[in-house]
Design an enzyme around this catalytic site. Structure first.
Site, PDB file in Angstrom:
ATOM      1  N   ASP A 356       0.854  -1.180   0.000  1.00 44.04           N
ATOM      2  CA  ASP A 356       0.000   0.000   0.000  1.00 44.04           C
ATOM      3  C   ASP A 356       0.895   1.237   0.000  1.00 44.04           C
ATOM      4  O   ASP A 356       1.819   1.324   0.798  1.00 44.04           O
ATOM      5  CB  ASP A 356      -0.856  -0.036   1.285  1.00 44.04           C
ATOM      6  CG  ASP A 356      -2.087   0.820   1.187  1.00 44.04           C
ATOM      7  OD1 ASP A 356      -1.963   1.956   0.712  1.00 44.04           O
ATOM      8  OD2 ASP A 356      -3.166   0.365   1.606  1.00 44.04           O
ATOM      9  N   ARG A 358      -0.460   4.466   0.051  1.00 44.30           N
ATOM     10  CA  ARG A 358      -1.374   5.598   0.224  1.00 44.30           C
ATOM     11  C   ARG A 358      -0.937   6.584   1.302  1.00 44.30           C
ATOM     12  O   ARG A 358      -1.261   7.740   1.256  1.00 44.30           O
ATOM     13  CB  ARG A 358      -2.789   5.107   0.537  1.00 44.30           C
ATOM     14  CG  ARG A 358      -3.508   4.699  -0.709  1.00 44.30           C
ATOM     15  CD  ARG A 358      -4.850   4.141  -0.382  1.00 44.30           C
ATOM     16  NE  ARG A 358      -4.760   2.884   0.324  1.00 44.30           N
ATOM     17  CZ  ARG A 358      -5.812   2.153   0.658  1.00 44.30           C
ATOM     18  NH1 ARG A 358      -7.023   2.588   0.387  1.00 44.30           N
ATOM     19  NH2 ARG A 358      -5.683   1.000   1.269  1.00 44.30           N
TER      20      ARG A 358
END
Ligand SMILES: [Zn+2]
Length: 444
Positions: A356, A358
């Site tokens: 991830d 983000r």
């Protein structure tokens, strides 16, 4: 200039695509621009000192405006330019002769339809590092500078709209939501206030948020974007960066003012973009059902006297992009044994290098821009989101996951993998052989 040769070969390419009159304009503008290229990477090449930005100062006068104009390089007090990821399209438009570089926006009647009142969080050190809270009402905050002719541009815009969503219509028809003529209209549309927010990064604060040195942050941002902004390393006097990344949109159901009142019930979903599901209804993940369930509950909250907030971040495919995302889908579905909840995160890491990208660290900044102090109902399973919100000083009372009946069959892999990895759930957590048996559809 050293790059004249490459510019003329680019011109030859563009010439083949352009009509005669546009070619002529472009020829004039290009030759004019060649004569005026000024490298802004060293402060002593500017004829005047730009207005200082004192980030988190209490008043806009003390804070100073963010000026990312390309029309006058002497006025600029930031690295980068306005428009987020669209800066490159604007440059292309200037190159093709369609967009006048000197353009100064006519901002008459563009003011917000609702005001976000200044909040204590705006002047609290490092509470907000990726949004300019004064960027929505520049005519009020920086009127004197505008009168002096400075090309200051808004980084936030606020308007109103009605949403037509099939899921909302269904919710009304199934009796979960009522038509009240105020929030939900007779035609099943939902009244909403929309807030568009471009990224504005205060680099010392961003560095502290990630626990790294500002010099290291600047060096990595410069190097790992292929040397895109030399000023990151040469202009340490410029503390603010307008990065060429996607913007954020907030959808508010009810009154903007109520967002900062901790005694008024707030239902909130912070949603990261998933174009395939959000827009096209692709059923490999739960993104659109989560989004529309969040909207439905936000509207219901507004109807019972509360307020609803959906924040939509342009961070496609866990900020790894759609190409990476589709590669991962194929890798998941073609692996030995087929798509399985047990290997869901592993396949992403193999392809993308991380599970991830983000970095939810910036996400609460939008909430602090609105002055949010307490979220009564947070629609999210993600521990990263919860930890970022909680860690930024916002109290979360209830965490809500999506009802089982709204999860598409092919998205069970994602859902069970997330629960097994420790995401928030009120339901059962599968492991071992049971988890391995949660399978997705084959690539046929
Ligand atoms: Zn998705």
């Amino acid at each position: 200039m050293a790059n004249c040769k490459s510019m003329s070969s680019n011109s030859a390419f563009i010439n083949r695509l352009m009509p005669q009159n546009v070619r002529e304009t472009m020829k004039k503008q290009t030759s004019k621009r060649n004569a005026h290229i000024v490298l802004t990477s060293h402060v002593n090449q500017l004829s005047q000192k730009p207005i200082e930005i004192n980030w988190a100062a209490k008043s806009p006068k003390k804070r100073g405006p963010v000026i990312g104009t390309i029309s006058n390089s002497n006025e600029r007090n930031v690295i980068g330019s306005h428009g987020g990821s669209y800066t490159v399209y604007r440059a292309l438009s200037i190159a093709s002769g369609h967009f006048p570089k000197e353009h100064k926006p006519d901002l008459e009647n563009t003011q917000p339809t609702e005001l976000v009142k200044p909040q204590p969080s705006w002047s609290e050190q490092d509470k907000i590092v990726s949004v300019d809270p004064w960027g929505g009402e520049i005519s009020k905050a920086f009127g004197e500078h505008l009168k002096d002719g400075l090309n200051i541009q808004p980084t936030i815009a606020i308007t109103q709209a009605h949403l037509h969503l099939a899921e909302i219509k269904e919710a009304v028809q199934l009796g979960r939501l009522k038509v009240d003529g105020k929030f939900v209209k007779e035609d099943y549309s939902v009244r909403v206030t929309k807030v568009a927010i471009d990224p504005v990064w205060y680099l010392p604060g961003v560095a502290r948020r990630f626990g790294i040195e500002e010099s290291k942050l600047r060096e990595v941002l410069y190097t790992d974007t292929g040397g895109m902004y030399p000023e990151l390393v040469t202009r340490t006097d410029l503390k603010v960066f307008l990065p060429p990344i996607g913007s954020t949109t907030a959808y508010i159901f009810g009154s903007i003012d109520d967002l900062s009142n901790p005694d008024i019930e707030l239902t909130c979903r912070v949603h990261d973009e998933c174009n395939g599901s959000d827009v096209f209804g692709s059923d490999i993940c739960t993104c659109r059902p989560y989004l529309t369930w969040g909207i439905e509950d936000a509207v219901r909250t507004a109807q019972r006297g509360g307020v609803g907030l959906i924040v939509y971040f342009r961070k496609e495919g866990r900020a790894l992009g759609e190409v990476t995302k589709f590669l991962v889908y194929n890798a998941r579905k073609r692996q030995k044994g087929g798509d399985s909840a047990a290997t869901y995160f592993h396949r992403t890491e193999c392809v993308a290098g991380v599970q991830d990208a983000r970095f939810q660290e910036f996400m609460p900044d939008i909430l602090h821009y609105f002055g949010v102090k307490r979220i009564h109902n947070l629609h999210s399973m993600s521990n990263m989101k919860f930890d970022a919100i909680d860690g930024s000083g916002i109290e979360v009372i209830n965490r809500l996951s999506i009802p089982d009946e709204l999860i598409p069959t092919d998205a069970q892999v994602e859902m069970e993998a997330k629960k097994a990895a420790g995401y928030f759930t009120e339901g059962e957590i599968k492991s071992g052989e049971v988890l391995e048996k949660v399978k997705g559809r084959d690539l046929t």
